[in-house]
Design an enzyme around this catalytic site. Structure first.
Site, PDB file in Angstrom:
ATOM      1  N   ASP A  24       0.879  -1.169   0.000  1.00  0.00           N
ATOM      2  CA  ASP A  24       0.000   0.000   0.000  1.00  0.00           C
ATOM      3  C   ASP A  24       0.918   1.220   0.000  1.00  0.00           C
ATOM      4  O   ASP A  24       1.526   1.544   1.014  1.00  0.00           O
ATOM      5  CB  ASP A  24      -0.883  -0.037   1.261  1.00  0.00           C
ATOM      6  CG  ASP A  24      -1.686   1.253   1.451  1.00  0.00           C
ATOM      7  OD1 ASP A  24      -1.641   2.141   0.568  1.00  0.00           O
ATOM      8  OD2 ASP A  24      -2.363   1.372   2.492  1.00  0.00           O
ATOM      9  N   LYS A  87       2.842  11.065  -3.601  1.00  0.00           N
ATOM     10  CA  LYS A  87       1.791  10.387  -4.357  1.00  0.00           C
ATOM     11  C   LYS A  87       0.899  11.378  -5.096  1.00  0.00           C
ATOM     12  O   LYS A  87       0.372  11.078  -6.163  1.00  0.00           O
ATOM     13  CB  LYS A  87       0.962   9.544  -3.387  1.00  0.00           C
ATOM     14  CG  LYS A  87      -0.019   8.611  -4.045  1.00  0.00           C
ATOM     15  CD  LYS A  87      -0.659   7.735  -2.999  1.00  0.00           C
ATOM     16  CE  LYS A  87      -1.689   6.806  -3.568  1.00  0.00           C
ATOM     17  NZ  LYS A  87      -2.243   5.922  -2.518  1.00  0.00           N
ATOM     18  N   GLU A 187      -7.140   0.394  -4.598  1.00  0.00           N
ATOM     19  CA  GLU A 187      -7.184   0.321  -3.135  1.00  0.00           C
ATOM     20  C   GLU A 187      -8.528  -0.211  -2.613  1.00  0.00           C
ATOM     21  O   GLU A 187      -8.543  -1.084  -1.748  1.00  0.00           O
ATOM     22  CB  GLU A 187      -6.857   1.698  -2.530  1.00  0.00           C
ATOM     23  CG  GLU A 187      -5.381   2.038  -2.663  1.00  0.00           C
ATOM     24  CD  GLU A 187      -5.055   3.515  -2.531  1.00  0.00           C
ATOM     25  OE1 GLU A 187      -5.932   4.303  -2.111  1.00  0.00           O
ATOM     26  OE2 GLU A 187      -3.915   3.883  -2.860  1.00  0.00           O
ATOM     27  N   ASP A 215     -12.779   5.655   2.362  1.00  0.00           N
ATOM     28  CA  ASP A 215     -11.356   5.711   2.745  1.00  0.00           C
ATOM     29  C   ASP A 215     -10.965   7.130   3.147  1.00  0.00           C
ATOM     30  O   ASP A 215     -10.800   8.013   2.307  1.00  0.00           O
ATOM     31  CB  ASP A 215     -10.505   5.224   1.556  1.00  0.00           C
ATOM     32  CG  ASP A 215      -9.010   5.204   1.865  1.00  0.00           C
ATOM     33  OD1 ASP A 215      -8.599   5.723   2.921  1.00  0.00           O
ATOM     34  OD2 ASP A 215      -8.259   4.650   1.042  1.00  0.00           O
TER      35      ASP A 215
HETATM   36  P1  ADP Z   1      -3.051   7.597   3.836  1.00  0.00           P
HETATM   37  O1  ADP Z   1      -3.956   6.568   3.243  1.00  0.00           O
HETATM   38  O2  ADP Z   1      -3.353   8.987   3.340  1.00  0.00           O
HETATM   39  O3  ADP Z   1      -1.602   7.261   3.675  1.00  0.00           O
HETATM   40  P2  ADP Z   1      -3.682   6.682   6.552  1.00  0.00           P
HETATM   41  O4  ADP Z   1      -4.782   5.793   6.188  1.00  0.00           O
HETATM   42  O5  ADP Z   1      -2.425   6.066   7.045  1.00  0.00           O
HETATM   43  O6  ADP Z   1      -3.341   7.724   5.406  1.00  0.00           O
HETATM   44  O7  ADP Z   1      -4.252   7.686   7.666  1.00  0.00           O
HETATM   45  C1  ADP Z   1      -3.461   8.569   8.383  1.00  0.00           C
HETATM   46  C2  ADP Z   1      -4.343   9.432   9.255  1.00  0.00           C
HETATM   47  O8  ADP Z   1      -5.003   8.620  10.253  1.00  0.00           O
HETATM   48  C3  ADP Z   1      -3.554  10.493  10.025  1.00  0.00           C
HETATM   49  O9  ADP Z   1      -4.210  11.747   9.910  1.00  0.00           O
HETATM   50  C4  ADP Z   1      -3.628   9.995  11.468  1.00  0.00           C
HETATM   51  O10 ADP Z   1      -3.561  11.055  12.421  1.00  0.00           O
HETATM   52  C5  ADP Z   1      -4.972   9.307  11.493  1.00  0.00           C
HETATM   53  N1  ADP Z   1      -5.111   8.372  12.614  1.00  0.00           N
HETATM   54  C6  ADP Z   1      -4.291   7.356  12.941  1.00  0.00           C
HETATM   55  N2  ADP Z   1      -4.706   6.749  14.079  1.00  0.00           N
HETATM   56  C7  ADP Z   1      -5.823   7.413  14.492  1.00  0.00           C
HETATM   57  C8  ADP Z   1      -6.712   7.286  15.620  1.00  0.00           C
HETATM   58  N3  ADP Z   1      -6.514   6.362  16.550  1.00  0.00           N
HETATM   59  N4  ADP Z   1      -7.746   8.146  15.707  1.00  0.00           N
HETATM   60  C9  ADP Z   1      -7.929   9.107  14.776  1.00  0.00           C
HETATM   61  N5  ADP Z   1      -7.131   9.294  13.710  1.00  0.00           N
HETATM   62  C10 ADP Z   1      -6.077   8.450  13.555  1.00  0.00           C
HETATM   63 MG    MG Z   2      -4.520   4.882   2.279  1.00  0.00          MG
END
Ligand code: ADP
Ligand code: MG
Length: 622
Positions: A24, A87, A187, A215
């Protein structure tokens, strides 16, 4: 043609049982997963703490490049040398990103509006493909260290809305990282697979299902509506917001605290350490509120706090915006919420309880949120990889093209039109133009293979489109279509759109090539990925330089009366410097010369344009 994949180590056709990584490659975080004893698992960092690799690169002094958490820590301290959100730039031209350059803390180069963007760090220029490859390399090493064996194949996920350029860029990044990218998977499809939805042999599903995948990541929101039948996923619609995510939740808390503490917003930019501190505290608060009712901390010695219900009020408008996107996606798919059988939650920000309940409320049914929302896409990618490896029964074997198909473009470069491993039948095309004024004929040479220069690929045939009406270079629009039918016959069709002039040939790409030869070609492309990329980078830089030299000279001629002597002299000197740079073999030197010329001439060009418009207006009768 059958589904084949190739064992890179031995160069022979692959046997079932080999590990293929599921990756991913995210905007904020990236992960790698593999199948362990029949179940997907994500690989954690060395400390065994987290499976998330922040998609951040830091260019430290010397040639050191740091990837991941340690790079993320440098974001505030040295923004110009720290690259995030690559990205967002994959497969994009400067024209595509115009208007949100300010979002990036680093320098996105605008030397030519139509070619792909580059990023300047110190004195070097990088493409988003190269930068993504560095993230992929790190993930590759992660899984190799865990398994104690080389991993050379991968499935990489991309958003459902990614276009061909963005998908091809992702493939190229994989190749550059030393990975044979067996498939690019959407995805949302991967997320569904992780939940067992649409997996061959799955019992609970009816013949046909329609699902919604919600998502919400760090900086982007995507909603996809998919229809699944017999293990085949079809994207009915996608919607979303490329600037909406967890970062905005953090910002909402920051703003709330600034108000509470009566601190001016300006302090955030004036005192970077303070900005960093309060933002990190806000993210901690947000995460804590996903499982606690309130949060307390101190910033600069002052106590700050926030309750879950306050937080929910703050983000209500943001959550509402995601629901508006869901409504649009349903409208585009031509269905109502009652037609959605399942709703799958993806992305770290769906950990926020009010997000889950709002989405469940909107669709009128409980959501799928048992799996870790950070990991779900990588887990699904690993499952898809396992299916491709032939480790799962009942899988649908689809016919695919074993090697990429494309045409020769300027400088002898291969331009891929149908990438390897595309399902057939398939159709793809692109528009080209002439490079010389008054050009009447255009030779179209069709090649097969994975290398960047056509001389290393296999020539399938060529033809000449004759009789293009004379036009200045760059004006004709020549559409080239590749149509590969279910029997593996390729039709290449060229058509000049202004005159409707057309011509085509038919080729059978797999004729006269053995599977062993294909394996060798593939192996060579991975071995030479780095040097091929260097040659391509240099040829593209020279090409850009030559275009700019032409337009620069025209500009000087046309605006002789508008420019001062000093301006003309400097422009001439910069053109000369570019001319010299283009003779050399260092693409960074060429790009630097381009960058300097552009920086100097773009204000002049604006002025010249204003004068021209003013003159035109003078002559106009109202
Ligand atoms: P991407 O797909 O854009 O790479 P992610 O799916 O990894 O991103 O999401 C990252 C986001 O999730 C960040 O903003 C992070 O602060 C948030 N996040 C991670 N854990 C938690 C949580 N326990 N509660 C709320 N938000 C969270
Ligand atoms: Mg993602």
């Amino acid at each position: 043609m059958a589904t084949i994949s190739i064992n890179l180590k031995e160069g022979d056709i692959e046997r079932p049982g080999e590990v293929i990584a599921g990756i991913d490659l995210g905007t904020t975080n990236s992960l790698v997963a593999y199948m362990k004893d029949g179940a997907p698992v994500c690989v954690k960092d060395e400390a065994g703490k987290s499976a998330l690799l922040p998609s951040v690169l830091h260019f430290a002094s010397g040639d050191t490049i740091i990837v991941g958490e340690h790079a993320r820590e440098q974001l505030i301290k040295s923004p110009a040398d720290t690259i995030y959100s690559v990205k967002r730039l994959m497969g994009k031209s400067y024209q595509d990103v115009r208007g949100f350059e300010d979002f990036f803390g680093y320098k996105v180069i605008d030397d030519d509006t139509e070619s792909l963007v580059k990023i300047r760090v110190k004195d070097r220029f990088y493409t988003p493909v190269e930068l993504s490859a560095m993230i992929l390399k790190e993930l590759k090493e992660r899984v190799e260290n865990r398994l104690n064996q080389p991993v050379t194949k991968a499935v990489i996920t991309v958003p459902a809305y990614f276009n061909d350029n963005q998908r091809q860029a992702t493939r190229d990044a994989g190749k550059l990282a030393g990975l044979d990218v067996l498939r690019i998977v959407n995805e949302p499809t991967a997320a569904a697979l992780a939940y067992g939805i649409g997996r061959p042999g799955e019992q609970d599903s009816h013949e046909q299902e329609t699902i919604a995948v919600y998502d919400l990541g760090g900086g982007t929101f995507d909603i996809s509506i998919l229809q699944i039948e017999n293990g085949i996923f079809e994207v009915l619609s996608t919607n979303g917001d490329t600037f909406l995510g967890g970062d905005d939740f953090d910002q909402a808390i920051v703003n709330y605290w600034l108000e509470e503490l009566s601190i001016d917003k300006k302090l955030l930019t004036e005192e970077k350490d303070f900005g960093q501190e309060i933002r990190l505290a806000a993210e901690s608060a947000k995460k804590a509120l996903s499982s606690h009712e309130s949060y307390k901390s101190a910033i600069k010695g002052s106590a700050v706090s926030i309750t879950r219900s306050t937080f929910e009020d703050l983000i209500a408008p943001l959550v509402q915006r995601t629901l508006d996107c869901c409504r649009n996606a349903l409208r585009d798919a031509g269905i109502g919420t009652e037609k959605i059988d399942k709703v799958v939650m993806v992305g770290g920000s769906t950990r926020v309880p009010v997000v889950r309940s709002a989405v469940a409320g909107f669709f009128g049914k409980p959501v799928f949120d048992d799996l870790d929302p950070d990991e779900v896409v990588a887990l699904g990618a690993a499952i898809q990889a396992d299916i491709l490896a032939g480790n799962q029964q009942d899988l649908l074997l689809l016919d695919i093209t074993p090697l990429s198909l494309g045409i020769e473009t300027i400088g002898g470069l291969m331009d891929v039109i149908i990438p390897r491993n595309s399902k057939i039948p398939t159709k793809a095309g692109r528009q080209y133009t002439t490079s010389v004024d008054g050009q009447k004929n255009l030779k179209i040479s069709v090649f097969q293979g994975e290398r960047d220069l056509v001389e290393h690929n296999r020539k399938l045939g060529e033809f000449i489109l004759r009789g293009i009406p004379p036009m200045p270079a760059g004006l004709p629009k020549i559409d080239i279509q590749f149509i590969l039918n279910a029997d593996g016959i390729l039709t290449v069709r060229a058509r000049e759109l202004r005159s409707d002039l057309a011509q085509e040939i038919e080729i059978r790409p797999t004729y006269g090539i053995s599977e062993e030869q294909m394996a060798t070609m593939l192996l060579d492309s991975i071995k030479n990925a780095q040097s091929d990329m260097t040659v391509r980078g240099l040829l593209e830089a020279r090409n850009e330089a030559s275009n700019l030299l032409n337009s620069g000279e025209k500009f000087l001629k046309q605006n002789d009366g508008i420019l001062s002597e000093a301006e003309k002299a400097t422009t001439n000197a910069l053109l000369k410097a570019l001319h010299e740079a283009a003779k050399g073999d260092d693409k960074d030197v060429i790009h630097r010369a381009i960058d300097e010329l552009n920086d100097f001439t773009s204000p002049l060009a604006h002025r010249a344009m204003d004068v021209t418009i003013r003159d035109a207006m003078k002559g106009k009768k109202v």
